[in-house]
Design a protein around this motif. Structure first.
Motif, PDB file in Angstrom:
ATOM      1  N   PHE A 174     -22.495   9.280  31.266  1.00  0.00           N
ATOM      2  CA  PHE A 174     -21.238   9.722  31.861  1.00  0.00           C
ATOM      3  C   PHE A 174     -21.468  10.898  32.801  1.00  0.00           C
ATOM      4  O   PHE A 174     -20.996  10.899  33.943  1.00  0.00           O
ATOM      5  CB  PHE A 174     -20.258  10.099  30.758  1.00  0.00           C
ATOM      6  CG  PHE A 174     -18.943  10.631  31.261  1.00  0.00           C
ATOM      7  CD1 PHE A 174     -17.914   9.772  31.640  1.00  0.00           C
ATOM      8  CD2 PHE A 174     -18.726  11.998  31.361  1.00  0.00           C
ATOM      9  CE1 PHE A 174     -16.708  10.254  32.102  1.00  0.00           C
ATOM     10  CE2 PHE A 174     -17.522  12.502  31.829  1.00  0.00           C
ATOM     11  CZ  PHE A 174     -16.507  11.625  32.192  1.00  0.00           C
ATOM     12  N   LEU A 175     -22.191  11.900  32.328  1.00  0.00           N
ATOM     13  CA  LEU A 175     -22.416  13.105  33.137  1.00  0.00           C
ATOM     14  C   LEU A 175     -23.300  12.806  34.350  1.00  0.00           C
ATOM     15  O   LEU A 175     -23.142  13.431  35.403  1.00  0.00           O
ATOM     16  CB  LEU A 175     -23.042  14.202  32.277  1.00  0.00           C
ATOM     17  CG  LEU A 175     -22.128  14.760  31.171  1.00  0.00           C
ATOM     18  CD1 LEU A 175     -22.873  15.767  30.309  1.00  0.00           C
ATOM     19  CD2 LEU A 175     -20.865  15.385  31.760  1.00  0.00           C
ATOM     20  N   THR A 176     -24.193  11.824  34.228  1.00  0.00           N
ATOM     21  CA  THR A 176     -24.991  11.402  35.388  1.00  0.00           C
ATOM     22  C   THR A 176     -24.076  10.792  36.447  1.00  0.00           C
ATOM     23  O   THR A 176     -24.265  10.996  37.655  1.00  0.00           O
ATOM     24  CB  THR A 176     -26.063  10.391  34.972  1.00  0.00           C
ATOM     25  OG1 THR A 176     -26.919  10.975  33.984  1.00  0.00           O
ATOM     26  CG2 THR A 176     -26.916   9.971  36.169  1.00  0.00           C
ATOM     27  N   GLY A 177     -23.074  10.041  35.982  1.00  0.00           N
ATOM     28  CA  GLY A 177     -22.078   9.501  36.915  1.00  0.00           C
ATOM     29  C   GLY A 177     -21.323  10.607  37.623  1.00  0.00           C
ATOM     30  O   GLY A 177     -21.049  10.526  38.830  1.00  0.00           O
ATOM     31  N   VAL A 178     -20.960  11.661  36.878  1.00  0.00           N
ATOM     32  CA  VAL A 178     -20.264  12.805  37.482  1.00  0.00           C
ATOM     33  C   VAL A 178     -21.126  13.417  38.584  1.00  0.00           C
ATOM     34  O   VAL A 178     -20.660  13.649  39.715  1.00  0.00           O
ATOM     35  CB  VAL A 178     -19.938  13.868  36.403  1.00  0.00           C
ATOM     36  CG1 VAL A 178     -19.406  15.146  37.067  1.00  0.00           C
ATOM     37  CG2 VAL A 178     -18.925  13.328  35.405  1.00  0.00           C
ATOM     38  N   LEU A 179     -22.391  13.691  38.273  1.00  0.00           N
ATOM     39  CA  LEU A 179     -23.291  14.337  39.232  1.00  0.00           C
ATOM     40  C   LEU A 179     -23.542  13.430  40.446  1.00  0.00           C
ATOM     41  O   LEU A 179     -23.616  13.905  41.577  1.00  0.00           O
ATOM     42  CB  LEU A 179     -24.607  14.692  38.547  1.00  0.00           C
ATOM     43  CG  LEU A 179     -25.608  15.503  39.391  1.00  0.00           C
ATOM     44  CD1 LEU A 179     -24.998  16.848  39.795  1.00  0.00           C
ATOM     45  CD2 LEU A 179     -26.908  15.716  38.627  1.00  0.00           C
ATOM     46  N   THR A 180     -23.639  12.123  40.193  1.00  0.00           N
ATOM     47  CA  THR A 180     -23.865  11.179  41.301  1.00  0.00           C
ATOM     48  C   THR A 180     -22.707  11.229  42.289  1.00  0.00           C
ATOM     49  O   THR A 180     -22.917  11.253  43.511  1.00  0.00           O
ATOM     50  CB  THR A 180     -24.016   9.750  40.753  1.00  0.00           C
ATOM     51  OG1 THR A 180     -25.130   9.692  39.869  1.00  0.00           O
ATOM     52  CG2 THR A 180     -24.215   8.752  41.883  1.00  0.00           C
ATOM     53  N   LYS A 181     -21.507  11.271  41.779  1.00  0.00           N
ATOM     54  CA  LYS A 181     -20.342  11.320  42.664  1.00  0.00           C
ATOM     55  C   LYS A 181     -20.306  12.622  43.449  1.00  0.00           C
ATOM     56  O   LYS A 181     -19.941  12.636  44.646  1.00  0.00           O
ATOM     57  CB  LYS A 181     -19.063  11.165  41.841  1.00  0.00           C
ATOM     58  CG  LYS A 181     -17.776  11.200  42.667  1.00  0.00           C
ATOM     59  CD  LYS A 181     -17.720  10.083  43.697  1.00  0.00           C
ATOM     60  CE  LYS A 181     -16.364  10.063  44.394  1.00  0.00           C
ATOM     61  NZ  LYS A 181     -16.309   9.035  45.455  1.00  0.00           N
ATOM     62  N   LEU A 182     -20.668  13.715  42.827  1.00  0.00           N
ATOM     63  CA  LEU A 182     -20.702  14.994  43.539  1.00  0.00           C
ATOM     64  C   LEU A 182     -21.712  14.957  44.680  1.00  0.00           C
ATOM     65  O   LEU A 182     -21.470  15.497  45.765  1.00  0.00           O
ATOM     66  CB  LEU A 182     -21.028  16.123  42.563  1.00  0.00           C
ATOM     67  CG  LEU A 182     -19.975  16.357  41.454  1.00  0.00           C
ATOM     68  CD1 LEU A 182     -20.449  17.421  40.474  1.00  0.00           C
ATOM     69  CD2 LEU A 182     -18.624  16.750  42.044  1.00  0.00           C
ATOM     70  N   PHE A 223     -26.887   7.057  49.261  1.00  0.00           N
ATOM     71  CA  PHE A 223     -27.357   7.067  47.867  1.00  0.00           C
ATOM     72  C   PHE A 223     -26.703   5.961  47.029  1.00  0.00           C
ATOM     73  O   PHE A 223     -27.204   5.607  45.956  1.00  0.00           O
ATOM     74  CB  PHE A 223     -27.090   8.436  47.224  1.00  0.00           C
ATOM     75  CG  PHE A 223     -27.880   8.663  45.963  1.00  0.00           C
ATOM     76  CD1 PHE A 223     -29.223   9.007  46.020  1.00  0.00           C
ATOM     77  CD2 PHE A 223     -27.283   8.513  44.721  1.00  0.00           C
ATOM     78  CE1 PHE A 223     -29.955   9.196  44.844  1.00  0.00           C
ATOM     79  CE2 PHE A 223     -28.002   8.710  43.548  1.00  0.00           C
ATOM     80  CZ  PHE A 223     -29.352   9.050  43.621  1.00  0.00           C
ATOM     81  N   ARG A 224     -25.604   5.386  47.519  1.00  0.00           N
ATOM     82  CA  ARG A 224     -24.948   4.285  46.790  1.00  0.00           C
ATOM     83  C   ARG A 224     -25.908   3.124  46.554  1.00  0.00           C
ATOM     84  O   ARG A 224     -25.784   2.394  45.559  1.00  0.00           O
ATOM     85  CB  ARG A 224     -23.733   3.777  47.571  1.00  0.00           C
ATOM     86  CG  ARG A 224     -22.480   4.619  47.390  1.00  0.00           C
ATOM     87  CD  ARG A 224     -21.387   4.134  48.332  1.00  0.00           C
ATOM     88  NE  ARG A 224     -20.987   2.767  48.038  1.00  0.00           N
ATOM     89  CZ  ARG A 224     -19.959   2.428  47.270  1.00  0.00           C
ATOM     90  NH1 ARG A 224     -19.229   3.380  46.697  1.00  0.00           N
ATOM     91  NH2 ARG A 224     -19.653   1.170  47.063  1.00  0.00           N
ATOM     92  N   SER A 225     -26.862   2.936  47.457  1.00  0.00           N
ATOM     93  CA  SER A 225     -27.803   1.821  47.312  1.00  0.00           C
ATOM     94  C   SER A 225     -28.668   1.968  46.063  1.00  0.00           C
ATOM     95  O   SER A 225     -29.226   0.987  45.563  1.00  0.00           O
ATOM     96  CB  SER A 225     -28.684   1.707  48.553  1.00  0.00           C
ATOM     97  OG  SER A 225     -29.486   2.873  48.710  1.00  0.00           O
ATOM     98  N   GLN A 226     -28.810   3.212  45.565  1.00  0.00           N
ATOM     99  CA  GLN A 226     -29.597   3.446  44.360  1.00  0.00           C
ATOM    100  C   GLN A 226     -28.892   2.951  43.093  1.00  0.00           C
ATOM    101  O   GLN A 226     -29.518   2.860  42.033  1.00  0.00           O
ATOM    102  CB  GLN A 226     -29.892   4.948  44.214  1.00  0.00           C
ATOM    103  CG  GLN A 226     -30.686   5.556  45.354  1.00  0.00           C
ATOM    104  CD  GLN A 226     -32.126   5.065  45.379  1.00  0.00           C
ATOM    105  OE1 GLN A 226     -32.711   4.762  44.337  1.00  0.00           O
ATOM    106  NE2 GLN A 226     -32.706   4.961  46.577  1.00  0.00           N
ATOM    107  N   LEU A 227     -27.592   2.622  43.213  1.00  0.00           N
ATOM    108  CA  LEU A 227     -26.804   2.276  42.032  1.00  0.00           C
ATOM    109  C   LEU A 227     -26.851   0.786  41.708  1.00  0.00           C
ATOM    110  O   LEU A 227     -26.242   0.339  40.733  1.00  0.00           O
ATOM    111  CB  LEU A 227     -25.352   2.734  42.222  1.00  0.00           C
ATOM    112  CG  LEU A 227     -25.173   4.211  42.616  1.00  0.00           C
ATOM    113  CD1 LEU A 227     -23.696   4.576  42.671  1.00  0.00           C
ATOM    114  CD2 LEU A 227     -25.935   5.130  41.666  1.00  0.00           C
ATOM    115  N   LYS A 228     -27.563   0.005  42.537  1.00  0.00           N
ATOM    116  CA  LYS A 228     -27.841  -1.415  42.271  1.00  0.00           C
ATOM    117  C   LYS A 228     -26.586  -2.234  41.954  1.00  0.00           C
ATOM    118  O   LYS A 228     -26.581  -3.079  41.036  1.00  0.00           O
ATOM    119  CB  LYS A 228     -28.844  -1.544  41.113  1.00  0.00           C
ATOM    120  CG  LYS A 228     -30.211  -0.952  41.443  1.00  0.00           C
ATOM    121  CD  LYS A 228     -31.223  -1.245  40.355  1.00  0.00           C
ATOM    122  CE  LYS A 228     -32.608  -0.748  40.763  1.00  0.00           C
ATOM    123  NZ  LYS A 228     -33.642  -1.047  39.749  1.00  0.00           N
ATOM    124  N   GLY A 229     -25.512  -1.964  42.718  1.00  0.00           N
ATOM    125  CA  GLY A 229     -24.283  -2.747  42.511  1.00  0.00           C
ATOM    126  C   GLY A 229     -23.683  -2.566  41.143  1.00  0.00           C
ATOM    127  O   GLY A 229     -22.965  -3.444  40.639  1.00  0.00           O
TER     128      GLY A 229
END
Length: 616
Positions: free
Chosen positions: A511-519, A533-539
Motif C-alpha cells: 500500500f505504502l509503495t503505491g502511495v510513494l509511486t503516485k507521489l 514511470f507508469r510503464s514500470q507498473l506492468k499494467g
C-alpha cells in the motif's frame, strides 16, 4: 410466497368492497399504454329478428376506461382469448381470423349457454364470415394509416340505434367467469380433471368442499414439468401439490394484479417484486400502503422520479423501521417473451431489522473521510448503494452480462452470507486495469471498490476477514498528517482502523509503495508533463518481486529530480518489507497485491504532510 400474494389480494378486496369476481378475472387490454388504439368491427341491424350487417371499422383511443366494455382476458398463445377481444400480434388479418372469428367456432357449444344465447352468437359469427374479405381489407387499410404502439380488435354492435360493446352482452361476459372457474378444475391441454372434495386448502388451511389442482396463474408454478406434479407425473393428481379453494384462488388472482400494479420495481437493470409477508396484523396497512404509495410516486413522471434520492433502493430502505412485523421477499424475474416467466433470484424472509442493519452500515461507510469528497452539481460523488456493486458486475455490450453474479451477491448481503474475497477483488481489478490500460483515470473505480469492500467488511461478509469491529466513528470525520513527527503514528492509526484489510506487513508495504509511486508520478507530471514511470507498473499485473523492486527505482528517480522528501514514508516502506519477510509466504494473489497497490496510489494525497503554515 403464494400465501403472501393471497394476503395482498385480501387486503385489496377489503379496501374495495364493491369488487366482484368478474372484476378480479378481467384484464386491461390497454396494458399500461402498450396497446393504445382499438379497432372496433361495427355490426348493425334494425331489430333482433334480422341478420347483422357489417358497417365499418371504428378507430378509437384505448384506455383503462374501456376495460368493462372490452372485457379482455388473455387465453392461450395458440388458441383464442376468453372473449372476442384480442391484441394484434404480427398480422392484423391473422389476429382477426385466429382470435376473433375462431372464438365463435371454439365456444359456440359452451354448456352454460342457453339456446337463444347460442343463436345470438351464431348470427354475429355468420355476419363476420359473410363480410370477412371486406372486414380484413378495411382493417389493413386502417392499420396502415394509424400510428399506434399496439392495436386491440373488438366488436361494436348497433341494434335499433343502440350501441353495445361485448361487455354489454351477458352471454359473452359469462365466458370470463365460467372459463376461469373451469380452468382451475379441467385442463384443456392434458384433457384431464384435477380436483378433490372435502380437503384442506393449502392457502387458508380450512376444509373446503372443493379444491382445485390446475391453478397456475402465478406463472412460476406449472403442472407440465417433472417435480411439479405429485404422484410421479400424473396431472390429475396435481391438486395434491397446491390444493386451492375457489375463495383463495380469487384472492391470489387479485393479489397477482396488485403485485403487477404496485409491487413491481427495478433494481439496476433487473426487475423484481417486493412482496411483504405479514407476520401479524400490526402495521399491516402501513407496510402495504407504504410500498404502493412509493410505486405510484415513481409512476407519476420522470421529474417526480428524480426527486427521490435513489429510487432503485429507497423503497427497501423505507421498510427498515417496521419492527419485524413482516418479512419481505425480493423476487427477481425475467419475462423474455409473452407468457414466459423465469425466476432469476429469490431472496426470502428479509426482516426489517436486517434492512436497518444494511442501512446503518451504509450510513456509516458514507461518512468515512475518504468518501466525503466535495460535492459535484449539488450531489455527493460517493454514497454507497448497490449501484457501486453494479459498477463491477455490469450488463453491457463491452463487458457482457453479469446479472447472475450481481444478484447472487445482493442475495448474500440481504441474507448475511459470506462473499468470496478473491472473486470480488478479481472483478474490481478487471475494471481498474481496463481504465489503466487505456491511460484513463482509474480513481473512481478504485475508490468505489474500496467503498464496496468497506461496506461488506463492516457487515462481516468477506470470507477472509472477521469484520470491522475496531473501526472508530471519530476516525471517519477526517484524516490528515500535519507534522513530520506525526507521520508514523498517523499511518499506524490508519492501518488499525482497517486492521483485517491491512493486517500483514506485506499489505502495508504494498500500500505504502503505491502511495510513494503516485507521489513520484505527480512530480514527473509537474516536471515533464508525462509519467514514464507508469510503464514500470506492468499494467497492474505485478507480482511480489515486481512490487519490491519498485522502491529502489523510485529512490533513483527522486534523486534524479533532486527531490529528497517523503523520508518517513520511504523508511516505513523499507521497514514493512523487512518485516514481511519471504515474499513467497505472503499468500497474496496477483489481483490482491495490485489492488492494494493501486489503492495506495489513489489515496496518496492523504499521506502528504500538511504544513502547519499553509503558506509555506
Amino acid at each position: 410466497m403464494i400465501n403472501a400474494i393471497a394476503e395482498l389480494g385480501r387486503y385489496a378486496k377489503e379496501q374495495d368492497p364493491q369488487m366482484t369476481d368478474f372484476d378480479i378475472w378481467l384484464e386491461d387490454s390497454y396494458d399500461g399504454g402498450k396497446y393504445d388504439i382499438v379497432f372496433f368491427i361495427v355490426l348493425e341491424r334494425a331489430d333482433d329478428t334480422k341478420e347483422w350487417g357489417y358497417k365499418k371499422i371504428d378507430v378509437h383511443e384505448n384506455g383503462s376506461h374501456l376495460k368493462d366494455n372490452l372485457v379482455y382476458k388473455r387465453g392461450t398463445s395458440r388458441g383464442t382469448d376468453k372473449t372476442p377481444t384480442a391484441k394484434v400480434a404480427k398480422s392484423i388479418s391473422g389476429t382477426f381470423k385466429q382470435k376473433v372469428m375462431a372464438w365463435f367456432v371454439s365456444n359456440k357449444d359452451a354448456e352454460f349457454l342457453e339456446p337463444p344465447e347460442k343463436e345470438y352468437l351464431d348470427k354475429i359469427h355468420s355476419a363476420l364470415i359473410q363480410n370477412e374479405e371486406r372486414i380484413i381489407g378495411d382493417l389493413e387499410d386502417q392499420h396502415k394509416l394509424t400510428e399506434a404502439k399496439g392495436v386491440v380488435l373488438s366488436l361494436q354492435l348497433i341494434e335499433n340505434e343502440n350501441k353495445k360493446y361485448i361487455g354489454d352482452i351477458p352471454s359473452i361476459a359469462a365466458f370470463i367467469i365460467q372459463e376461469s372457474k373451469a380452468s382451475y378444475k379441467f385442463s384443456k391441454t392434458f384433457k384431464k380433471y384435477s380436483y378433490s372434495t372435502d380437503k384442506v386448502c393449502s392457502i387458508c388451511n380450512d376444509f373446503k368442499k372443493e379444491v382445485f389442482g390446475y391453478f397456475t396463474s402465478l406463472g412460476f408454478y406449472t403442472v407440465d414439468k417433472p417435480g411439479m406434479v405429485a404422484g410421479g407425473f400424473l396431472q390429475d393428481q396435481s391438486w395434491k401439490n397446491y390444493p386451492v379453494c375457489l375463495e383463495c384462488a380469487l384472492d391470489i388472482e387479485t393479489g397477482i394484479k396488485e403485485k403487477e400494479n404496485y409491487f413491481d420495481f427495478r433494481f439496476y437493470g433487473c426487475r423484481y417484486y417486493l412482496i411483504p409477508r405479514l407476520i401479524h396484523n400490526i402495521g399491516r396497512s402501513e407496510i402495504i400502503d407504504t410500498i404502493k404509495e412509493y410505486n405510484q410516486k415513481l409512476a407519476v413522471s420522470d421529474e417526480a422520479r428524480h426527486t427521490v434520492l435513489n429510487p432503485e433502493e429507497d423503497v427497501i430502505w423505507l421498510l427498515r423501521d417496521n419492527q419485524n412485523h413482516a418479512q419481505f421477499t425480493l423476487l427477481f424475474y425475467d419475462k423474455p417473451q409473452k407468457g414466459v416467466f423465469r425466476i432469476v433470484e429469490n431472496i426470502e424472509e428479509v426482516l426489517p431489522s436486517r434492512i436497518k442493519r444494511l442501512y446503518d452500515a451504509k450510513s456509516l461507510i458514507d461518512e468515512i473521510f475518504i468518501f466525503k469528497l466535495p460535492q459535484k452539481d449539488g450531489k455527493r460523488i460517493f454514497r454507497f448503494s448497490f449501484g457501486v456493486l453494479r459498477l463491477f458486475f455490469p450488463r453491457d455490450k463491452a463487458r457482457g452480462n453479469h446479472d447472475k453474479d450481481f444478484l447472487q451477491i445482493v442475495h448474500k448481503v440481504f441474507a448475511g452470507m459470506p462473499i468470496q474475497w478473491d472473486f470480488l477483488i478479481s472483478q474490481i481489478m478487471i475494471a481498474v486495469r481496463n481504465r489503466f490500460a487505456n491511460a484513463e483515470n482509474e480513481w473512481f473505480q478504485v475508490l468505489s471498490g474500496f467503498m464496496m469492500i468497506s461496506y461488506f467488511y463492516e457487515l462481516g461478509l468477506l470470507n477472509d476477514f472477521e469484520g470491522a469491529s475496531k473501526m472508530a466513528t471519530e476516525f471517519y470525520n477526517s484524516f490528515e498528517i500535519r507534522k513530520e513527527d506525526d507521520y508514523e503514528g498517523k499511518v499506524v492509526e490508519f492501518f488499525i482502523q482497517f486492521e483485517d484489510f491491512f493486517g500483514t506487513h506485506a499489505k502495508k508495504a504494498i500500500f505504502l509503495t503505491g502511495v510513494l509511486t503516485k507521489l513520484l508520478l505527480n512530480i514527473q507530471q509537474a516536471t515533464r508533463e508525462s509519467t514514464p514511470f507508469r510503464s514500470q507498473l506492468k499494467g497492474l499485473k505485478m507480482d511480489s518481486a515486481d512490487i519490491q523492486g519498485l522502491l529502489p527505482k523510485i529512490e533513483d528517480k527522486l534523486a534524479q529530480y533532486k527531490h529528497f522528501g517523503y523520508k518517513n514514508l520511504r523508511i516505513m516502506i523499507s521497514q514493512e518489507f523487512l518485516s514481511a519477510g519471504d515474499d513467497q509466504k505472503w499468500s497474496l494473489t496477483i489481483d490482491e497485491m495490485n489492488y492494494i497497490f493501486v489503492l495506495g496510489m489513489n489515496l496518496s494525497d492523504y499521506f502528504k504532510v500538511k504544513k502547519e503554515d499553509e503558506e509555506d
